[in-house]
Scaffold this motif. Structure first.
Motif, mmCIF file in Angstrom:
data_model
loop_
_atom_site.group_PDB
_atom_site.id
_atom_site.type_symbol
_atom_site.label_atom_id
_atom_site.label_comp_id
_atom_site.label_asym_id
_atom_site.label_seq_id
_atom_site.Cartn_x
_atom_site.Cartn_y
_atom_site.Cartn_z
ATOM 1 N N ILE A 3 54.572 47.274 47.655
ATOM 2 C CA ILE A 3 53.457 46.379 47.360
ATOM 3 C C ILE A 3 52.810 45.955 48.665
ATOM 4 O O ILE A 3 53.477 45.484 49.593
ATOM 5 C CB ILE A 3 53.941 45.139 46.593
ATOM 6 N N THR A 4 51.499 46.147 48.758
ATOM 7 C CA THR A 4 50.754 45.649 49.906
ATOM 8 C C THR A 4 49.826 44.544 49.420
ATOM 9 O O THR A 4 49.094 44.708 48.448
ATOM 10 C CB THR A 4 49.924 46.760 50.562
ATOM 11 N N ALA A 5 49.875 43.414 50.089
ATOM 12 C CA ALA A 5 49.024 42.277 49.738
ATOM 13 C C ALA A 5 49.141 41.258 50.846
ATOM 14 O O ALA A 5 50.099 41.254 51.617
ATOM 15 C CB ALA A 5 49.442 41.671 48.405
ATOM 16 N N LYS A 6 48.186 40.372 50.909
ATOM 17 C CA LYS A 6 48.200 39.363 51.957
ATOM 18 C C LYS A 6 49.420 38.445 51.841
ATOM 19 O O LYS A 6 49.922 37.939 52.827
ATOM 20 C CB LYS A 6 46.926 38.520 51.908
ATOM 21 N N ASP A 7 49.914 38.231 50.608
ATOM 22 C CA ASP A 7 51.068 37.390 50.411
ATOM 23 C C ASP A 7 52.250 38.157 49.821
ATOM 24 O O ASP A 7 53.169 37.571 49.283
ATOM 25 C CB ASP A 7 50.728 36.215 49.485
ATOM 26 N N GLU A 15 60.087 30.496 35.742
ATOM 27 C CA GLU A 15 60.522 29.264 35.120
ATOM 28 C C GLU A 15 61.665 29.566 34.160
ATOM 29 O O GLU A 15 61.643 30.549 33.439
ATOM 30 C CB GLU A 15 59.354 28.633 34.359
ATOM 31 N N TYR A 16 62.638 28.721 34.150
ATOM 32 C CA TYR A 16 63.762 28.823 33.218
ATOM 33 C C TYR A 16 64.551 30.118 33.386
ATOM 34 O O TYR A 16 65.187 30.577 32.463
ATOM 35 C CB TYR A 16 63.280 28.699 31.759
ATOM 36 N N MET A 17 64.493 30.726 34.528
ATOM 37 C CA MET A 17 65.236 31.969 34.706
ATOM 38 C C MET A 17 66.094 31.858 35.958
ATOM 39 O O MET A 17 65.839 32.477 36.966
ATOM 40 C CB MET A 17 64.298 33.174 34.806
ATOM 41 N N THR A 18 67.116 31.031 35.904
ATOM 42 C CA THR A 18 67.966 30.803 37.061
ATOM 43 C C THR A 18 69.230 31.649 37.046
ATOM 44 O O THR A 18 69.991 31.639 37.998
ATOM 45 C CB THR A 18 68.378 29.322 37.131
ATOM 46 N N SER A 19 69.461 32.380 35.975
ATOM 47 C CA SER A 19 70.671 33.182 35.881
ATOM 48 C C SER A 19 70.594 34.407 36.789
ATOM 49 O O SER A 19 69.549 35.033 36.930
ATOM 50 C CB SER A 19 70.892 33.643 34.441
ATOM 51 N N THR A 20 71.708 34.762 37.395
ATOM 52 C CA THR A 20 71.746 35.945 38.254
ATOM 53 C C THR A 20 71.825 37.238 37.452
ATOM 54 O O THR A 20 71.925 38.309 38.029
ATOM 55 C CB THR A 20 72.952 35.873 39.220
ATOM 56 N N THR A 21 71.774 37.148 36.123
ATOM 57 C CA THR A 21 71.691 38.395 35.350
ATOM 58 C C THR A 21 70.338 39.063 35.549
ATOM 59 O O THR A 21 70.191 40.254 35.297
ATOM 60 C CB THR A 21 71.911 38.143 33.844
ATOM 61 N N ASN A 22 69.320 38.307 35.952
ATOM 62 C CA ASN A 22 68.018 38.874 36.293
ATOM 63 C C ASN A 22 67.973 39.085 37.801
ATOM 64 O O ASN A 22 68.271 38.184 38.572
ATOM 65 C CB ASN A 22 66.892 37.936 35.863
ATOM 66 N N LYS A 23 67.585 40.278 38.245
ATOM 67 C CA LYS A 23 67.678 40.634 39.651
ATOM 68 C C LYS A 23 66.318 41.010 40.232
ATOM 69 O O LYS A 23 65.533 41.703 39.597
ATOM 70 C CB LYS A 23 68.611 41.843 39.841
ATOM 71 N N VAL A 24 66.081 40.541 41.433
ATOM 72 C CA VAL A 24 64.986 41.056 42.243
ATOM 73 C C VAL A 24 65.629 41.587 43.514
ATOM 74 O O VAL A 24 66.156 40.818 44.312
ATOM 75 C CB VAL A 24 63.971 39.957 42.607
ATOM 76 N N ILE A 25 65.632 42.890 43.684
ATOM 77 C CA ILE A 25 66.331 43.450 44.836
ATOM 78 C C ILE A 25 65.396 44.294 45.697
ATOM 79 O O ILE A 25 65.813 45.177 46.417
ATOM 80 C CB ILE A 25 67.579 44.251 44.402
ATOM 81 N N ASP A 26 64.103 43.979 45.604
ATOM 82 C CA ASP A 26 63.151 44.603 46.514
ATOM 83 C C ASP A 26 63.306 44.035 47.920
ATOM 84 O O ASP A 26 63.744 42.906 48.111
ATOM 85 C CB ASP A 26 61.716 44.316 46.067
ATOM 86 N N LYS A 27 62.919 44.820 48.882
ATOM 87 C CA LYS A 27 62.735 44.318 50.233
ATOM 88 C C LYS A 27 61.234 44.168 50.410
ATOM 89 O O LYS A 27 60.521 45.153 50.578
ATOM 90 C CB LYS A 27 63.311 45.286 51.267
ATOM 91 N N VAL A 28 60.766 42.944 50.293
ATOM 92 C CA VAL A 28 59.327 42.712 50.221
ATOM 93 C C VAL A 28 58.884 41.753 51.317
ATOM 94 O O VAL A 28 59.681 41.048 51.928
ATOM 95 C CB VAL A 28 58.911 42.162 48.841
ATOM 96 N N TYR A 29 57.582 41.734 51.525
ATOM 97 C CA TYR A 29 56.994 41.015 52.644
ATOM 98 C C TYR A 29 56.268 39.766 52.162
ATOM 99 O O TYR A 29 55.536 39.794 51.187
ATOM 100 C CB TYR A 29 56.008 41.939 53.371
ATOM 101 N N TYR A 30 56.495 38.654 52.875
ATOM 102 C CA TYR A 30 55.789 37.407 52.619
ATOM 103 C C TYR A 30 55.228 36.867 53.930
ATOM 104 O O TYR A 30 55.686 37.224 55.020
ATOM 105 C CB TYR A 30 56.726 36.335 52.069
ATOM 106 N N ILE A 82 57.726 29.726 49.705
ATOM 107 C CA ILE A 82 57.016 30.951 50.076
ATOM 108 C C ILE A 82 57.306 32.078 49.094
ATOM 109 O O ILE A 82 56.398 32.822 48.685
ATOM 110 C CB ILE A 82 57.386 31.362 51.516
ATOM 111 N N THR A 83 58.555 32.236 48.698
ATOM 112 C CA THR A 83 58.928 33.347 47.822
ATOM 113 C C THR A 83 58.760 33.025 46.342
ATOM 114 O O THR A 83 58.669 33.931 45.513
ATOM 115 C CB THR A 83 60.389 33.764 48.045
ATOM 116 N N GLY A 84 58.737 31.737 46.001
ATOM 117 C CA GLY A 84 58.705 31.365 44.594
ATOM 118 C C GLY A 84 60.053 31.518 43.918
ATOM 119 O O GLY A 84 60.147 31.485 42.692
ATOM 120 N N LYS A 120 56.958 36.532 57.495
ATOM 121 C CA LYS A 120 56.284 36.320 58.781
ATOM 122 C C LYS A 120 55.820 34.874 58.850
ATOM 123 O O LYS A 120 55.110 34.392 57.957
ATOM 124 C CB LYS A 120 55.091 37.248 58.943
ATOM 125 N N ASP A 121 56.255 34.187 59.906
ATOM 126 C CA ASP A 121 55.801 32.821 60.119
ATOM 127 C C ASP A 121 54.296 32.837 60.376
ATOM 128 O O ASP A 121 53.820 33.510 61.290
ATOM 129 C CB ASP A 121 56.544 32.211 61.310
#
Length: 264
Positions: free
Chosen positions: A178-182, A189-204, A221-223, A237-238
């Motif tokens: 994904i390329t984007a400024k952010d 929301e309401y999805m705090t369980s670790t059964t849902n995974k985000v394992i991308d290496k992404v840029y912020y 920054i990451t949400g 990136k700071d």
């Protein structure tokens, strides 16, 4: 087949529906292709060009079990300022495969109340605000290997997860480019369980305390929280101060970071 200036160009329902190799140009109203209420719908090899309405779906799928939507080429110009123009909208479906589609201009993919399946290998160019939108009620979806080039100044994020995703759902987002400024933004929301995974290496990019980023700053920054981001690796990136890059990882309970050193 070439269909011009029509409302819904193709509308089919039932079992074992195949819609392939159509050319649809200048649809003047709501949809190019609609398929609903049945078992096994295959939509592939279609080309949809030049949509002329501010509330348009190139493809809508409702209440279908077993969906293949692949190898379609769609170009939808942005009309208006809303998120109404969706390339593919999927609601209340099961066992979906959305793969290897070429999507350009304002189009995107939206999935709601759908379980089991894969969104992979799609090339989404210059979508308006959102590339892939998981709008709630999704379970056991694997979103992987998609390329999303966000060029709009109104970007919300390349992939958005927004809505009440239950803690016992199993969704995985990985290896998307994904390329984007952010970079990529999640609204989980309401999805705090670790059964849902985000394992991308992404840029912020965002404001961090020089040399000592805080958990609150990383969350903003990451949400994400460390629990939701478990197994993830991010590059941040700071955006002020030293402008350093930080590699950030989650253990599931805490964020860990490593700052970069400029090469000489």
């Amino acid at each position: 087949m070439c269909i011009r200036d029509s409302g819904i160009a193709i509308s089919l329902a039932g079992d074992y529906v195949t819609i392939e190799n159509n050319l649809i140009i200048n649809c003047g109203a709501n949809q190019a292709i609609e398929s609903s209420h049945g078992f096994f719908h295959r939509i592939s090899g279609n080309r949809i060009i030049g949509i002329g309405n501010d509330n348009f779906w190139a493809q809508s799928l409702y209440y279908v079990d077993n969906v293949i939507y692949s190898n379609n080429i769609i170009n939808i110009p942005q009309i208006g300022a809303g998120l109404s123009n969706m390339t593919v909208e999927i609601q209340h479906c099961k066992n979906i495969l959305i793969s290897n589609n070429e999507i350009s201009a304002s189009g995107s993919i939206k999935v709601t109340d759908t379980e089991y399946g894969r969104i992979s290998g799609n090339n989404i160019k210059s979508p308006y605000q959102v590339g892939i939108f998981l709008a709630g009620g999704v379970d056991s979806l694997h979103v992987e290997g998609n390329r999303i080039d966000m060029t709009s100044t109104d970007n919300i994020g390349g992939i958005i997860v927004n809505g009440n995703l239950a803690q016992n759902t199993y969704n995985v987002i990985e290896n998307n480019y994904i390329t984007a400024k952010d970079g990529i933004r999640y609204k989980w929301e309401y999805m705090t369980s670790t059964t849902n995974k985000v394992i991308d290496k992404v840029y912020y990019s965002g404001s961090l305390t020089d040399g000592a980023p805080t958990a609150t700053q990383i969350n903003t920054i990451t949400g994400l929280t460390p629990a939701v981001g478990a197994g993830s690796t991010f590059i941040i990136k700071d955006s002020d101060g030293t402008g350093l890059f930080y590699e950030v990882k989650s253990s599931g309970t805490s964020w860990y970071y490593q700052s970069s050193t400029a090469a000489l």
